[in-house]
Every structure is written in C-alpha cells, then in structure tokens.
Design a protein around this motif. Sequence first.
Motif, PDB file in Angstrom:
ATOM      1  N   MET A 118       0.815  -1.192   0.000  1.00  0.00           N
ATOM      2  CA  MET A 118       0.000   0.000   0.000  1.00  0.00           C
ATOM      3  C   MET A 118       0.860   1.258   0.000  1.00  0.00           C
ATOM      4  O   MET A 118       0.552   2.221  -0.686  1.00  0.00           O
ATOM      5  CB  MET A 118      -0.938  -0.052   1.213  1.00  0.00           C
ATOM      6  CG  MET A 118      -1.871   1.115   1.287  1.00  0.00           C
ATOM      7  SD  MET A 118      -2.989   1.084  -0.095  1.00  0.00           S
ATOM      8  CE  MET A 118      -4.368   1.885   0.577  1.00  0.00           C
ATOM      9  N   SER A 119       1.929   1.231   0.806  1.00  0.00           N
ATOM     10  CA  SER A 119       2.782   2.418   0.865  1.00  0.00           C
ATOM     11  C   SER A 119       3.512   2.646  -0.456  1.00  0.00           C
ATOM     12  O   SER A 119       3.753   3.802  -0.840  1.00  0.00           O
ATOM     13  CB  SER A 119       3.772   2.310   2.019  1.00  0.00           C
ATOM     14  OG  SER A 119       4.594   1.188   1.859  1.00  0.00           O
ATOM     15  N   THR A 120       3.845   1.566  -1.149  1.00  0.00           N
ATOM     16  CA  THR A 120       4.493   1.715  -2.451  1.00  0.00           C
ATOM     17  C   THR A 120       3.548   2.383  -3.442  1.00  0.00           C
ATOM     18  O   THR A 120       3.952   3.263  -4.198  1.00  0.00           O
ATOM     19  CB  THR A 120       4.932   0.340  -2.997  1.00  0.00           C
ATOM     20  OG1 THR A 120       5.807  -0.264  -2.042  1.00  0.00           O
ATOM     21  CG2 THR A 120       5.647   0.474  -4.317  1.00  0.00           C
ATOM     22  N   LEU A 121       2.300   1.996  -3.401  1.00  0.00           N
ATOM     23  CA  LEU A 121       1.298   2.600  -4.281  1.00  0.00           C
ATOM     24  C   LEU A 121       1.137   4.091  -3.987  1.00  0.00           C
ATOM     25  O   LEU A 121       1.063   4.905  -4.909  1.00  0.00           O
ATOM     26  CB  LEU A 121      -0.034   1.875  -4.130  1.00  0.00           C
ATOM     27  CG  LEU A 121      -1.187   2.418  -4.969  1.00  0.00           C
ATOM     28  CD1 LEU A 121      -0.874   2.272  -6.450  1.00  0.00           C
ATOM     29  CD2 LEU A 121      -2.462   1.694  -4.619  1.00  0.00           C
ATOM     30  N   LEU A 122       1.121   4.451  -2.724  1.00  0.00           N
ATOM     31  CA  LEU A 122       1.000   5.858  -2.350  1.00  0.00           C
ATOM     32  C   LEU A 122       2.232   6.653  -2.782  1.00  0.00           C
ATOM     33  O   LEU A 122       2.113   7.786  -3.260  1.00  0.00           O
ATOM     34  CB  LEU A 122       0.790   5.991  -0.848  1.00  0.00           C
ATOM     35  CG  LEU A 122      -0.570   5.550  -0.330  1.00  0.00           C
ATOM     36  CD1 LEU A 122      -0.607   5.591   1.194  1.00  0.00           C
ATOM     37  CD2 LEU A 122      -1.670   6.407  -0.901  1.00  0.00           C
ATOM     38  N   ALA A 123       3.416   6.062  -2.629  1.00  0.00           N
ATOM     39  CA  ALA A 123       4.639   6.749  -3.049  1.00  0.00           C
ATOM     40  C   ALA A 123       4.659   6.949  -4.559  1.00  0.00           C
ATOM     41  O   ALA A 123       5.021   8.030  -5.043  1.00  0.00           O
ATOM     42  CB  ALA A 123       5.866   5.953  -2.607  1.00  0.00           C
ATOM     43  N   LEU A 124       4.263   5.937  -5.298  1.00  0.00           N
ATOM     44  CA  LEU A 124       4.253   6.051  -6.751  1.00  0.00           C
ATOM     45  C   LEU A 124       3.211   7.053  -7.238  1.00  0.00           C
ATOM     46  O   LEU A 124       3.482   7.843  -8.149  1.00  0.00           O
ATOM     47  CB  LEU A 124       3.995   4.679  -7.385  1.00  0.00           C
ATOM     48  CG  LEU A 124       5.120   3.671  -7.235  1.00  0.00           C
ATOM     49  CD1 LEU A 124       4.687   2.314  -7.793  1.00  0.00           C
ATOM     50  CD2 LEU A 124       6.379   4.151  -7.916  1.00  0.00           C
ATOM     51  N   SER A 125       2.037   7.052  -6.629  1.00  0.00           N
ATOM     52  CA  SER A 125       1.015   8.006  -7.057  1.00  0.00           C
ATOM     53  C   SER A 125       1.408   9.431  -6.674  1.00  0.00           C
ATOM     54  O   SER A 125       1.189  10.366  -7.452  1.00  0.00           O
ATOM     55  CB  SER A 125      -0.348   7.638  -6.479  1.00  0.00           C
ATOM     56  OG  SER A 125      -0.317   7.677  -5.070  1.00  0.00           O
ATOM     57  N   GLY A 126       2.000   9.617  -5.515  1.00  0.00           N
ATOM     58  CA  GLY A 126       2.480  10.942  -5.127  1.00  0.00           C
ATOM     59  C   GLY A 126       3.594  11.431  -6.034  1.00  0.00           C
ATOM     60  O   GLY A 126       3.639  12.603  -6.418  1.00  0.00           O
ATOM     61  N   GLY A 127       4.488  10.530  -6.399  1.00  0.00           N
ATOM     62  CA  GLY A 127       5.556  10.893  -7.320  1.00  0.00           C
ATOM     63  C   GLY A 127       5.035  11.235  -8.704  1.00  0.00           C
ATOM     64  O   GLY A 127       5.522  12.169  -9.347  1.00  0.00           O
ATOM     65  N   PHE A 128       4.044  10.491  -9.149  1.00  0.00           N
ATOM     66  CA  PHE A 128       3.457  10.779 -10.460  1.00  0.00           C
ATOM     67  C   PHE A 128       2.793  12.150 -10.479  1.00  0.00           C
ATOM     68  O   PHE A 128       2.936  12.914 -11.428  1.00  0.00           O
ATOM     69  CB  PHE A 128       2.447   9.690 -10.834  1.00  0.00           C
ATOM     70  CG  PHE A 128       1.787   9.920 -12.158  1.00  0.00           C
ATOM     71  CD1 PHE A 128       2.504   9.737 -13.332  1.00  0.00           C
ATOM     72  CD2 PHE A 128       0.471  10.321 -12.232  1.00  0.00           C
ATOM     73  CE1 PHE A 128       1.897   9.955 -14.567  1.00  0.00           C
ATOM     74  CE2 PHE A 128      -0.144  10.546 -13.451  1.00  0.00           C
ATOM     75  CZ  PHE A 128       0.584  10.364 -14.625  1.00  0.00           C
ATOM     76  N   LEU A 129       2.088  12.475  -9.408  1.00  0.00           N
ATOM     77  CA  LEU A 129       1.465  13.794  -9.322  1.00  0.00           C
ATOM     78  C   LEU A 129       2.513  14.900  -9.276  1.00  0.00           C
ATOM     79  O   LEU A 129       2.326  15.973  -9.841  1.00  0.00           O
ATOM     80  CB  LEU A 129       0.548  13.873  -8.099  1.00  0.00           C
ATOM     81  CG  LEU A 129      -0.715  13.021  -8.175  1.00  0.00           C
ATOM     82  CD1 LEU A 129      -1.478  13.061  -6.855  1.00  0.00           C
ATOM     83  CD2 LEU A 129      -1.600  13.469  -9.321  1.00  0.00           C
ATOM     84  N   SER A 130       3.628  14.633  -8.615  1.00  0.00           N
ATOM     85  CA  SER A 130       4.715  15.610  -8.588  1.00  0.00           C
ATOM     86  C   SER A 130       5.302  15.812  -9.985  1.00  0.00           C
ATOM     87  O   SER A 130       5.642  16.934 -10.351  1.00  0.00           O
ATOM     88  CB  SER A 130       5.819  15.147  -7.645  1.00  0.00           C
ATOM     89  OG  SER A 130       5.360  15.102  -6.327  1.00  0.00           O
TER      90      SER A 130
END
Length: 50
Positions: free
Chosen positions: A1-13
Amino acid sequence: MSTLLALSGGFLSLLRLPHPLAQALVVGLIAYGVKKVPTKTPTGQGRWGS
C-alpha cells in the motif's frame, strides 16, 4: 500500500514540475525508495503471516 502511495504521489509531482532535471530527480528518488530500501518481516512469520 505504501508503495502505491509513493508512486502516485511521485506521479502527481511529475505532472507539476516544469523542469526536466527536477522530474528526473523525483523519478530517481522514487526508484531508489522502491528498489533499495529493505522492509522487515516479523521474526518467525513468513511472507503471508503463516
């Protein structure tokens, strides 16, 4: 779950950063965090908690 959040946050950045060097830095930091940072499993338990 944390990997998904990190990837989605990075994509938005990436969508918000105009400079290609800054985008490359974000991609590099996310890749480092996803690939290199180890995770721990509790002693005596397997991957699925059995």
